[in-house]
Design a protein around this motif. Structure first.
Motif, PDB file in Angstrom:
ATOM      1  N   ARG A   1       0.833  -1.208   0.000  1.00 28.63           N
ATOM      2  CA  ARG A   1       0.000   0.000   0.000  1.00 28.63           C
ATOM      3  C   ARG A   1       0.867   1.257   0.000  1.00 28.63           C
ATOM      4  NH1 ARG A   1      -5.388   1.230   1.963  1.00 28.63           N
ATOM      5  NH2 ARG A   1      -5.686   3.400   1.460  1.00 28.63           N
TER       6      ARG A   1
ATOM      7  N   ARG B   1       3.978   1.465  -1.007  1.00 28.81           N
ATOM      8  CA  ARG B   1       4.685   1.485  -2.289  1.00 28.81           C
ATOM      9  C   ARG B   1       3.795   2.093  -3.379  1.00 28.81           C
ATOM     10  NH1 ARG B   1       6.564  -3.419  -2.286  1.00 28.81           N
ATOM     11  NH2 ARG B   1       8.627  -2.820  -1.618  1.00 28.81           N
ATOM     12  N   GLU B   2       2.524   1.681  -3.427  1.00 28.83           N
ATOM     13  CA  GLU B   2       1.589   2.230  -4.417  1.00 28.83           C
ATOM     14  C   GLU B   2       1.362   3.723  -4.202  1.00 28.83           C
ATOM     15  OE1 GLU B   2      -1.969  -0.030  -3.932  1.00 28.83           O
ATOM     16  OE2 GLU B   2      -1.047  -1.893  -4.629  1.00 28.83           O
ATOM     17  N   THR B   3       1.242   4.122  -2.933  1.00 27.74           N
ATOM     18  CA  THR B   3       1.006   5.524  -2.610  1.00 27.74           C
ATOM     19  C   THR B   3       2.182   6.391  -3.045  1.00 27.74           C
ATOM     20  OG1 THR B   3      -0.371   4.882  -0.731  1.00 27.74           O
ATOM     21  CG2 THR B   3       0.478   7.123  -0.730  1.00 27.74           C
TER      22      THR B   3
ATOM     23  N   GLN C   1       4.373   5.629  -5.386  1.00 33.06           N
ATOM     24  CA  GLN C   1       4.441   5.614  -6.855  1.00 33.06           C
ATOM     25  C   GLN C   1       3.435   6.585  -7.474  1.00 33.06           C
ATOM     26  OE1 GLN C   1       6.607   4.093  -8.919  1.00 33.06           O
ATOM     27  NE2 GLN C   1       7.716   3.468  -7.090  1.00 33.06           N
ATOM     28  N   ALA C   2       2.298   6.797  -6.804  1.00 33.87           N
ATOM     29  CA  ALA C   2       1.295   7.736  -7.310  1.00 33.87           C
ATOM     30  C   ALA C   2       1.820   9.173  -7.275  1.00 33.87           C
ATOM     31  CB  ALA C   2       0.001   7.621  -6.512  1.00 33.87           C
ATOM     32  N   ALA C   3       2.751   9.457  -6.369  1.00 37.26           N
ATOM     33  CA  ALA C   3       3.428  10.754  -6.277  1.00 37.26           C
ATOM     34  C   ALA C   3       2.467  11.937  -6.165  1.00 37.26           C
ATOM     35  CB  ALA C   3       4.381  10.943  -7.454  1.00 37.26           C
ATOM     36  N   ASP C   4       1.400  11.784  -5.380  1.00 36.74           N
ATOM     37  CA  ASP C   4       0.462  12.878  -5.159  1.00 36.74           C
ATOM     38  C   ASP C   4       0.321  13.109  -3.658  1.00 36.74           C
ATOM     39  OD1 ASP C   4      -1.469  14.812  -5.214  1.00 36.74           O
ATOM     40  OD2 ASP C   4      -2.989  13.587  -6.206  1.00 36.74           O
TER      41      ASP C   4
ATOM     42  N   ALA D   1      -2.041  11.400  -0.430  1.00 31.81           N
ATOM     43  CA  ALA D   1      -1.239  10.318   0.145  1.00 31.81           C
ATOM     44  C   ALA D   1      -1.700  10.003   1.565  1.00 31.81           C
ATOM     45  CB  ALA D   1       0.233  10.707   0.155  1.00 31.81           C
TER      46      ALA D   1
END
Length: 113
Positions: free
Chosen positions: A91, A93-95, A97-100, A104
């Motif tokens: 979770r 890692r995905e957050t 990678q979203a770079a927002d 977040a």
């Protein structure tokens, strides 16, 4: 001109926690200190610490081993020691990678009714 910090130290983290919780900066720093103290004591005792949707601090015992000294070519015995590894949760890692940063969060999604 505003500069964005590349890292946050423990005191600044405490101040951010205090702002998030609506408590004094002193209480925020004390809360961060308390959490880090519990994590440190647990890992030192050989107990891993897992934080849902964030990651896990895992103590690892490294065995003694022989290594080569690159300057002399001689063999050096490296003693056994305990290390700590951090495993990032999927979770988080995905957050990242979203770079927002605006959205977040590692909070769990609410259950559907």
């Amino acid at each position: 001109m505003s500069t964005t910090p590349t890292s946050i130290n423990k005191t600044a983290l405490g101040h951010l926690v205090a702002a998030q919780l609506g408590v004094s900066q002193r209480d925020g720093v004390r809360a961060v200190d308390a959490v880090l103290e519990v994590i440190t004591r647990s890992i030192t005792g050989g107990i891993g610490v897992a934080v849902s949707n964030f990651g896990a601090f895992v103590p690892v015992q490294r065995t003694a081993r022989a290594r080569r000294n690159p300057q002399t070519g001689g063999t050096v015995l490296v003693p056994a020691r305990q290390e700590v590894r951090f495993r990032v949760s999927p979770r988080l890692r995905e957050t990242v990678q979203a770079a927002d940063p605006a959205v977040a969060t590692i909070r769990k999604n609410p259950k559907s009714a």
